[in-house]
Design a protein around this motif. Structure first.
Motif, PDB file in Angstrom:
ATOM      1  N   ARG A 329       0.918  -1.275   0.104  1.00 13.35           N
ATOM      2  CA  ARG A 329       0.142   0.039  -0.003  1.00 13.35           C
ATOM      3  C   ARG A 329       1.014   1.212  -0.059  1.00 13.35           C
ATOM      4  O   ARG A 329       0.530   2.227  -0.679  1.00 13.35           O
ATOM      5  CB  ARG A 329      -0.921   0.174   1.407  1.00 13.35           C
ATOM      6  N   ARG A 330       1.661   1.312   0.699  1.00 15.69           N
ATOM      7  CA  ARG A 330       2.727   2.497   1.043  1.00 15.69           C
ATOM      8  C   ARG A 330       3.594   2.499  -0.315  1.00 15.69           C
ATOM      9  O   ARG A 330       3.794   3.740  -0.955  1.00 15.69           O
ATOM     10  CB  ARG A 330       3.656   2.236   1.933  1.00 15.69           C
ATOM     11  N   THR A 331       4.126   1.643  -1.090  1.00 16.67           N
ATOM     12  CA  THR A 331       4.779   1.719  -2.217  1.00 16.67           C
ATOM     13  C   THR A 331       3.869   2.347  -3.250  1.00 16.67           C
ATOM     14  O   THR A 331       4.448   3.527  -3.838  1.00 16.67           O
ATOM     15  CB  THR A 331       5.170   0.293  -2.707  1.00 16.67           C
ATOM     16  N   LEU A 332       2.720   1.902  -3.560  1.00 18.38           N
ATOM     17  CA  LEU A 332       2.005   2.333  -4.600  1.00 18.38           C
ATOM     18  C   LEU A 332       1.388   3.715  -4.223  1.00 18.38           C
ATOM     19  O   LEU A 332       1.392   4.574  -5.248  1.00 18.38           O
ATOM     20  CB  LEU A 332       0.507   1.724  -4.868  1.00 18.38           C
ATOM     21  N   THR A 333       0.721   4.077  -2.909  1.00 19.25           N
ATOM     22  CA  THR A 333       0.458   5.464  -2.704  1.00 19.25           C
ATOM     23  C   THR A 333       1.501   6.594  -2.901  1.00 19.25           C
ATOM     24  O   THR A 333       1.371   7.482  -3.310  1.00 19.25           O
ATOM     25  CB  THR A 333      -0.065   5.464  -1.257  1.00 19.25           C
ATOM     26  N   GLU A 334       2.900   6.226  -2.345  1.00 20.72           N
ATOM     27  CA  GLU A 334       3.852   7.142  -2.198  1.00 20.72           C
ATOM     28  C   GLU A 334       4.088   7.490  -3.939  1.00 20.72           C
ATOM     29  O   GLU A 334       4.418   8.630  -4.187  1.00 20.72           O
ATOM     30  CB  GLU A 334       5.010   6.834  -1.306  1.00 20.72           C
ATOM     31  N   ILE A 335       4.266   6.291  -4.672  1.00 23.61           N
ATOM     32  CA  ILE A 335       4.597   6.429  -6.098  1.00 23.61           C
ATOM     33  C   ILE A 335       3.520   7.272  -6.559  1.00 23.61           C
ATOM     34  O   ILE A 335       3.658   8.288  -7.388  1.00 23.61           O
ATOM     35  CB  ILE A 335       4.699   5.106  -6.709  1.00 23.61           C
ATOM     36  N   GLY A 336       2.225   7.089  -6.398  1.00 26.07           N
ATOM     37  CA  GLY A 336       1.162   7.842  -6.840  1.00 26.07           C
ATOM     38  C   GLY A 336       0.978   9.279  -6.496  1.00 26.07           C
ATOM     39  O   GLY A 336       1.012  10.117  -7.379  1.00 26.07           O
ATOM     40  N   VAL A 337       1.521   9.753  -5.252  1.00 28.17           N
ATOM     41  CA  VAL A 337       1.661  11.125  -4.798  1.00 28.17           C
ATOM     42  C   VAL A 337       2.404  11.663  -5.383  1.00 28.17           C
ATOM     43  O   VAL A 337       2.426  12.873  -5.930  1.00 28.17           O
ATOM     44  CB  VAL A 337       1.777  11.052  -3.373  1.00 28.17           C
ATOM     45  N   GLU A 338       3.934  11.119  -5.685  1.00 30.25           N
ATOM     46  CA  GLU A 338       5.040  11.736  -6.425  1.00 30.25           C
ATOM     47  C   GLU A 338       4.680  12.252  -7.785  1.00 30.25           C
ATOM     48  O   GLU A 338       4.951  13.050  -8.632  1.00 30.25           O
ATOM     49  CB  GLU A 338       6.121  10.862  -6.429  1.00 30.25           C
ATOM     50  N   ALA A 339       3.761  10.985  -8.559  1.00 27.75           N
ATOM     51  CA  ALA A 339       3.335  11.236 -10.008  1.00 27.75           C
ATOM     52  C   ALA A 339       2.459  12.119 -10.133  1.00 27.75           C
ATOM     53  O   ALA A 339       2.414  13.037 -11.145  1.00 27.75           O
ATOM     54  CB  ALA A 339       2.883   9.775 -10.320  1.00 27.75           C
ATOM     55  N   ALA A 340       1.680  12.517  -9.047  1.00 34.19           N
ATOM     56  CA  ALA A 340       0.544  13.562  -9.233  1.00 34.19           C
ATOM     57  C   ALA A 340       1.140  14.994  -9.026  1.00 34.19           C
ATOM     58  O   ALA A 340       0.858  15.786  -9.594  1.00 34.19           O
ATOM     59  CB  ALA A 340      -0.469  13.282  -7.812  1.00 34.19           C
TER      60      ALA A 340
END
Length: 348
Positions: A329-340
């Motif tokens: 969960r942390r991996t995907l969420t943090e990557i998603g936030v950085e992409a945004a």
């Protein structure tokens, strides 16, 4: 050594040996581990609903207070009979491994201790101590292979007096996830839907059993890489519910960013337009917009950093199997936030 091979576990559970009052069940499929732990608990003869005879403990809490395990294991049941101590979420904790060694060497009378763990390596202290203990048994639980999956399907169909032909069985297999309990739940739901019929049909399977894992993995990867953060919580819940392994998702994420790195090299080094670089890979039309958005947002240097992060999280998930879902969960969420963030900056 007190252990069984993966293919011997079902046979062992059908003829349990009570000379092993301490039982470790481990593997990458938490549903299968839990289901087999339920079997061991049932075979102990203890009523799991009786709070005076049965207790469930969390492994991470025991690491802070291992004395509680010994207190529970040595407590005499108020109304007589055996007691059941069940430990969930075990991993590489040293205190639990040492305590398991003590219990396996000198188990308290009238107690069954069931330990549920993630995918432990052969060198894991907990596995080593259990396998060495004369009163303990280690049972590996690996994801369903074809024969085991067929056995589960046959059990549920027989209970509902339903039959199934070969084509329908193959379709059903393709729609079941990696989690044993989730798969059994899907088959039970199918049997309930077909109740009163002589056989399950392909139409029944297509109507009732959802093929969520493969499509949702792609959706989750695309959402993270392109910065669609708001979609991630629902997608992740669907993946967890379907029993999709964290390794499968991490691997898909790693492959996606490796592909982005190659495409980004064409964009930065050869001046290839983003749309052309994506088109060369011939992605599914549904994934194309998200891939173009991700390729536009991330630089080559940033993608390389993400790949290092993913690799580190994969290794961490293997070491801390009990926390693998949290790490995912942390991996995907943090990557998603950085992409945004990157997409927002590029629009300014």
């Amino acid at each position: 050594m007190a252990q069984r091979k993966a293919g011997e576990v079902e046979a062992f559970l059908s003829r349990p040996d009570t000379s092993f009052p301490v039982v470790l069940l481990y593997g990458p499929d938490p549903g299968l581990v839990s289901e087999r732990a339920n079997t061991v608990a049932r075979l102990s003869g203890v009523d799991a609903a009786d709070p005076f005879a049965s207790v469930v403990l969390a492994a991470d809490e025991l690491e802070r207070d291992i004395g509680r395990l010994f207190d529970e294991a040595r407590t005499v049941s108020m109304f007589g009979g055996r007691r059941l101590v069940r430990i969930k979420g075990a991993g590489n904790g040293k205190n639990l491994a040492d305590a398991a060694a003590d219990l396996a060497r000198d188990p308290p009378p009238g107690v069954t201790v069931v330990i549920e763990a993630g995918d432990l390596k052969k060198s894991s202290a907990l596995r080593v101590q259990i396998e060495r203990g004369h009163a303990a048994m280690a049972l590996p639980c690996f994801p369903d292979e074809a024969r085991a999956l067929d056995k589960m399907i046959d059990e549920e169909l027989a209970a509902s007096k339903l039959s199934i032909d070969r084509a329908t069985r193959e379709l059903l297999r393709t729609r079941l996830g990696a989690n044993r309990m989730a798969s059994r739940s899907e088959v039970q739901k199918l049997c309930l839907y077909a109740l009163g019929q002589a056989a399950v049909t392909e139409a029944d399977v297509e109507t009732i059993v959802g093929d969520v894992s493969a499509d949702t993995v792609d959706e989750s990867v695309d959402a993270a890489a392109s910065g669609e953060v708001r979609r991630l919580p629902d997608l992740l819940e669907r993946l967890v519910a379907s029993g999709t392994s964290t390794h499968q998702l991490h691997s898909a994420l790693q492959r996606h960013f490796q592909q982005l790195l190659l495409m980004r090299a064409e964009v930065e080094g050869q001046g290839t337009p983003v749309s052309a670089a994506v088109e060369k890979r011939r992605p599914h039309f549904r994934r194309k917009p998200a891939m173009e958005a991700a390729l536009s947002a991330w630089t080559g240097e940033a993608i390389a950093a993400v790949l290092q992060r993913i690799e580190a999280d994969i290794l961490l998930s293997r070491r801390e199997a009990a926390l693998s879902v949290t790490i995912m969960r942390r991996t995907l969420t943090e990557i998603g936030v950085e992409a945004a963030r990157r997409r927002t900056r590029s629009r300014r």
